[in-house]
Design a protein around this motif. Sequence first.
Motif, mmCIF file in Angstrom:
data_model
loop_
_atom_site.group_PDB
_atom_site.id
_atom_site.type_symbol
_atom_site.label_atom_id
_atom_site.label_comp_id
_atom_site.label_asym_id
_atom_site.label_seq_id
_atom_site.Cartn_x
_atom_site.Cartn_y
_atom_site.Cartn_z
ATOM 1 N N PRO A 136 0.830 -1.211 0.000
ATOM 2 C CA PRO A 136 0.000 0.000 0.000
ATOM 3 C C PRO A 136 0.859 1.253 0.000
ATOM 4 O O PRO A 136 2.053 1.210 0.283
ATOM 5 C CB PRO A 136 -0.793 -0.123 1.295
ATOM 6 C CG PRO A 136 0.103 -0.887 2.196
ATOM 7 C CD PRO A 136 0.846 -1.850 1.308
ATOM 8 N N ASP A 137 0.254 2.369 -0.317
ATOM 9 C CA ASP A 137 0.963 3.645 -0.369
ATOM 10 C C ASP A 137 0.203 4.668 0.473
ATOM 11 O O ASP A 137 -0.653 5.395 -0.032
ATOM 12 C CB ASP A 137 1.089 4.117 -1.820
ATOM 13 C CG ASP A 137 2.067 5.259 -1.983
ATOM 14 O OD1 ASP A 137 2.553 5.785 -0.966
ATOM 15 O OD2 ASP A 137 2.347 5.625 -3.139
ATOM 16 N N ALA A 138 0.503 4.715 1.756
ATOM 17 C CA ALA A 138 -0.158 5.654 2.658
ATOM 18 C C ALA A 138 0.263 7.085 2.381
ATOM 19 O O ALA A 138 -0.506 8.023 2.609
ATOM 20 C CB ALA A 138 0.144 5.288 4.103
ATOM 21 N N VAL A 139 1.469 7.271 1.872
ATOM 22 C CA VAL A 139 1.932 8.624 1.547
ATOM 23 C C VAL A 139 1.077 9.208 0.421
ATOM 24 O O VAL A 139 0.748 10.394 0.433
ATOM 25 C CB VAL A 139 3.432 8.605 1.164
ATOM 26 C CG1 VAL A 139 3.904 9.969 0.736
ATOM 27 C CG2 VAL A 139 4.260 8.113 2.341
ATOM 28 N N LEU A 140 0.688 8.386 -0.527
ATOM 29 C CA LEU A 140 -0.203 8.846 -1.596
ATOM 30 C C LEU A 140 -1.532 9.315 -1.022
ATOM 31 O O LEU A 140 -2.058 10.350 -1.427
ATOM 32 C CB LEU A 140 -0.425 7.728 -2.616
ATOM 33 C CG LEU A 140 -1.505 7.981 -3.661
ATOM 34 C CD1 LEU A 140 -1.098 9.133 -4.564
ATOM 35 C CD2 LEU A 140 -1.767 6.731 -4.464
ATOM 36 N N LEU A 141 -2.078 8.586 -0.075
ATOM 37 C CA LEU A 141 -3.341 8.988 0.553
ATOM 38 C C LEU A 141 -3.182 10.312 1.300
ATOM 39 O O LEU A 141 -4.074 11.159 1.268
ATOM 40 C CB LEU A 141 -3.831 7.895 1.492
ATOM 41 C CG LEU A 141 -4.190 6.563 0.830
ATOM 42 C CD1 LEU A 141 -4.481 5.511 1.891
ATOM 43 C CD2 LEU A 141 -5.349 6.731 -0.118
ATOM 44 N N PHE A 142 -2.034 10.502 1.954
ATOM 45 C CA PHE A 142 -1.796 11.763 2.659
ATOM 46 C C PHE A 142 -1.662 12.926 1.674
ATOM 47 O O PHE A 142 -2.223 13.995 1.902
ATOM 48 C CB PHE A 142 -0.537 11.651 3.531
ATOM 49 C CG PHE A 142 -0.246 12.907 4.302
ATOM 50 C CD1 PHE A 142 -1.011 13.257 5.392
ATOM 51 C CD2 PHE A 142 0.788 13.742 3.923
ATOM 52 C CE1 PHE A 142 -0.760 14.407 6.102
ATOM 53 C CE2 PHE A 142 1.055 14.903 4.623
ATOM 54 C CZ PHE A 142 0.275 15.243 5.714
ATOM 55 N N VAL A 143 -0.946 12.710 0.584
ATOM 56 C CA VAL A 143 -0.801 13.766 -0.431
ATOM 57 C C VAL A 143 -2.158 14.080 -1.057
ATOM 58 O O VAL A 143 -2.478 15.250 -1.307
ATOM 59 C CB VAL A 143 0.237 13.351 -1.498
ATOM 60 C CG1 VAL A 143 0.202 14.265 -2.698
ATOM 61 C CG2 VAL A 143 1.627 13.326 -0.899
ATOM 62 N N ALA A 144 -2.979 13.057 -1.280
ATOM 63 C CA ALA A 144 -4.323 13.281 -1.825
ATOM 64 C C ALA A 144 -5.161 14.099 -0.858
ATOM 65 O O ALA A 144 -5.889 15.020 -1.257
ATOM 66 C CB ALA A 144 -4.989 11.942 -2.124
ATOM 67 N N TRP A 145 -5.062 13.792 0.426
ATOM 68 C CA TRP A 145 -5.796 14.555 1.423
ATOM 69 C C TRP A 145 -5.318 16.010 1.456
ATOM 70 O O TRP A 145 -6.130 16.930 1.548
ATOM 71 C CB TRP A 145 -5.621 13.902 2.801
ATOM 72 C CG TRP A 145 -6.285 14.661 3.897
ATOM 73 C CD1 TRP A 145 -7.603 14.644 4.227
ATOM 74 C CD2 TRP A 145 -5.659 15.583 4.788
ATOM 75 N NE1 TRP A 145 -7.826 15.499 5.292
ATOM 76 C CE2 TRP A 145 -6.653 16.074 5.649
ATOM 77 C CE3 TRP A 145 -4.348 16.028 4.952
ATOM 78 C CZ2 TRP A 145 -6.377 16.994 6.649
ATOM 79 C CZ3 TRP A 145 -4.077 16.946 5.951
ATOM 80 C CH2 TRP A 145 -5.080 17.418 6.782
ATOM 81 N N LEU A 146 -3.997 16.217 1.373
ATOM 82 C CA LEU A 146 -3.469 17.586 1.339
ATOM 83 C C LEU A 146 -4.023 18.355 0.148
ATOM 84 O O LEU A 146 -4.422 19.516 0.268
ATOM 85 C CB LEU A 146 -1.948 17.575 1.255
ATOM 86 C CG LEU A 146 -1.150 17.495 2.537
ATOM 87 C CD1 LEU A 146 0.343 17.456 2.220
ATOM 88 C CD2 LEU A 146 -1.458 18.647 3.450
ATOM 89 N N GLY A 147 -4.023 17.720 -1.014
ATOM 90 C CA GLY A 147 -4.526 18.384 -2.212
ATOM 91 C C GLY A 147 -6.002 18.717 -2.117
ATOM 92 O O GLY A 147 -6.431 19.808 -2.501
ATOM 93 N N LEU A 148 -6.797 17.800 -1.599
ATOM 94 C CA LEU A 148 -8.231 18.043 -1.465
ATOM 95 C C LEU A 148 -8.537 19.076 -0.400
ATOM 96 O O LEU A 148 -9.452 19.888 -0.553
ATOM 97 C CB LEU A 148 -8.958 16.741 -1.135
ATOM 98 C CG LEU A 148 -9.066 15.729 -2.265
ATOM 99 C CD1 LEU A 148 -9.638 14.426 -1.735
ATOM 100 C CD2 LEU A 148 -9.922 16.266 -3.394
#
Length: 156
Positions: free
Chosen positions: A32-44
Motif C-alpha cells: 500500500p501507499d499511505a503517503v499517496l493517501l496523505f498527499v491526496a488529502w493535502l490536495g483536497l
Amino acid sequence: MLTFFRHAAAGLVVLLVQWLVLGRLALWGATPDAVLLFVAWLGLRHGRRYGAIGGFVFGFFMDAIYGLWGIHMFAKTLTGFLLGLFPARERETLLILPRQALVGGLVIALLHNGVVVTLLALESGASNTFMATALWLGSSLYTAFVGFVAALFNVR
C-alpha cells in the motif's frame, strides 16, 4: 504557520509508517501507499499548491528511501496538483466517509500507480505481467483498503 508544521509532522509520521510498517506488509508483491493517501488529502483539503508541494517533498523522501530517483516525486506531485484542482465545498470541515475513501483511494491509486509503472517500465526497459498485476492493480487495491481502514478511524 502552526498548521504547516502540524501537517509536516503528520506527513513525516505517515512516511515513517509507510517505510517501517506498510512497506513490509507485501501481499503477492503489492504494497500500500499511505503517503499517496496523505498527499491526496493535502490536495483536497488545501488546494493544488499544498498538494503539489506535499507531493514533491514526500515523493522526494520516498525516492530517497527506495532509490527510485524522480519517479515517486513526479507521480505524487502530479497527483497532489491534480487533486487540488477539485475543491471541496468547505475545505476546513472536509470529512471523508469510508466508502468515499475506498472508491476515491482506488481511483487515485490506479492513476498514480499507472504513472509509476509506466515510468518504471520506461526506465528499466522491462514489461511483464508482474508490473501490471502486482504493482499497478494489486497495490491500488491495497492502497484503497488502507484508505478505507483509515477512514473508519477518522473521528471528528
